[in-house]
Scaffold this active site. Structure first.
Site, PDB file in Angstrom:
ATOM      1  N   GLU A 134     -25.548   6.067  61.704  1.00 27.57           N
ATOM      2  CA  GLU A 134     -25.179   5.832  60.303  1.00 27.57           C
ATOM      3  C   GLU A 134     -26.059   4.740  59.690  1.00 27.57           C
ATOM      4  O   GLU A 134     -26.448   4.810  58.535  1.00 27.57           O
ATOM      5  CB  GLU A 134     -23.742   5.355  60.274  1.00 27.57           C
ATOM      6  N   THR A 187     -26.149   8.071  49.868  1.00 27.30           N
ATOM      7  CA  THR A 187     -25.155   7.007  50.069  1.00 27.30           C
ATOM      8  C   THR A 187     -25.771   5.631  49.834  1.00 27.30           C
ATOM      9  O   THR A 187     -25.174   4.761  49.187  1.00 27.30           O
ATOM     10  CB  THR A 187     -24.584   7.090  51.503  1.00 27.30           C
TER      11      THR A 187
END
Ligand code: HSE
Length: 317
Positions: A134, A187
């Site tokens: 991530e 994101t």
């Protein structure tokens, strides 16, 4: 001693992070879609990514740039192992969609490799390694996609460091509808636009809602879940990036959804409903809003995935 394997293929589920009020601390896993990751032992030491399918091959096969590669490198680094591993990543959901695509690949990869090696790592360790994936995907190792994808169900992240992750078992059925308008939102970019300071009154409203949502899930209280799914901090800022957000959300609520909001960092919009029929009707009206403005979209209807990743195939050593 657990078995070791030559070949393992794993399905890891998509997820909805934040669940309205729980920015970075709450997420849920979907039964579908999800990514598939193959791990195979090779003679040559080290990690190689031999294939990435789906998403028009836009994802890198360089280990240090691919979330699955980074996650597995963290796992092998922890073990001090130079075992030879080939990975294949089969993307079954869109990138930059708000469905936790990078997290699903990282989770699938660490689960497959851990099984290949005879389960040397705990689930909590796997979570740390998947979070490294991530970090490479969007700059922060937030856990609200990787944790639900790895553990299944609803997950509450009380703390990232030290890691303190709590599974929330909802005693009543819940079905998710996720509509993905076909635009991509990164994101990393949507995190940069967030304000660093929050007025106290908004913070009070937000933590009231997150407490209410957790309590509502544990009590199986649909009304409490419904009135707690409000985000007064993140949604007002990010929603301007999502075409027809207000209309889609309103249509979902009018069709009977308990709540609706941005799925992760968007652009997908999710809704939660009590049953599959309502979730399906909600999906139709949400899609209708996008058809009205001529924006291509996909809809996913899914129960909450309670199990997390699944082994699809394996060959023993
Ligand atoms: N909590 C993260 C965010 C999830 O909203 O930025 C990203 O999918």
């Amino acid at each position: 001693m657990p078995n070791q394997y030559q070949y393992v293929k794993v399905f890891a589920p998509a997820s909805v992070a934040n669940v309205s009020c729980g920015f970075d601390v709450m997420g849920l896993a979907l039964d579908h879609p999800g990514d598939e990751v193959v791990a195979r032992r090779t003679e040559e030491p080290g990690i190689q990514i031999t294939r990435v399918t789906g998403e028009n091959g836009v994802l890198p096969t360089s280990v240090s740039e691919n979330t699955a590669g980074v996650a597995v490198r963290a796992l092998l680094g922890h073990l001090g192992s130079d075992v030879g591993i080939e990975l294949e990543v089969h993307k079954k959901m869109p990138l930059g969609s708000g469905l936790g695509s990078s997290a699903a690949s990282s989770v699938g990869a660490v689960v497959a490799v851990n099984r290949l090696l005879g389960l040397p790592c705990t689930s909590d360790e796997l979570l740390t390694f998947a979070a490294e994936g991530e970090r490479v995907a969007c700059g922060t190792p937030h856990l609200d996609n990787v944790a639900p994808s790895l553990f299944g169900g609803f997950v509450f992240i009380r703390s990232r460091e030290p890691q303190d992750v709590i599974g929330l078992d909802c005693s009543k059925p819940l079905f998710a509808t996720v509509v993905h308008p076909q635009i991509e939102i990164r994101t990393e970019d949507t995190r940069k636009i967030l304000r660093r300071n929050i007025p106290l009154q908004k913070a009070v409203t937000q933590w009231g809602n997150i407490g209410g949502l957790v309590a509502g899930l544990l009590k199986g209280d649909y009304e409490l879940i419904s009135r707690s799914m409000q985000d007064v901090i993140i949604e007002p800022i990010r929603s301007v990036l999502i075409p027809s957000f207000a209309e889609v959300k309103e249509a979902a609520l009018d069709a009977g959804a308990l709540g609706s909001g941005i799925s992760g960092s968007g652009p997908s919009i999710f809704a939660l409903s009590r049953d599959n029929e309502t979730a399906t009707a909600v999906g139709k009206v949400m899609q209708h809003e996008y058809e009205e403005i001529g924006l291509d979209n996909e809809v996913y209807i899914s129960p909450i995935n309670k199990e997390g990743p699944r082994i699809l195939e394996e060959v023993q050593l």
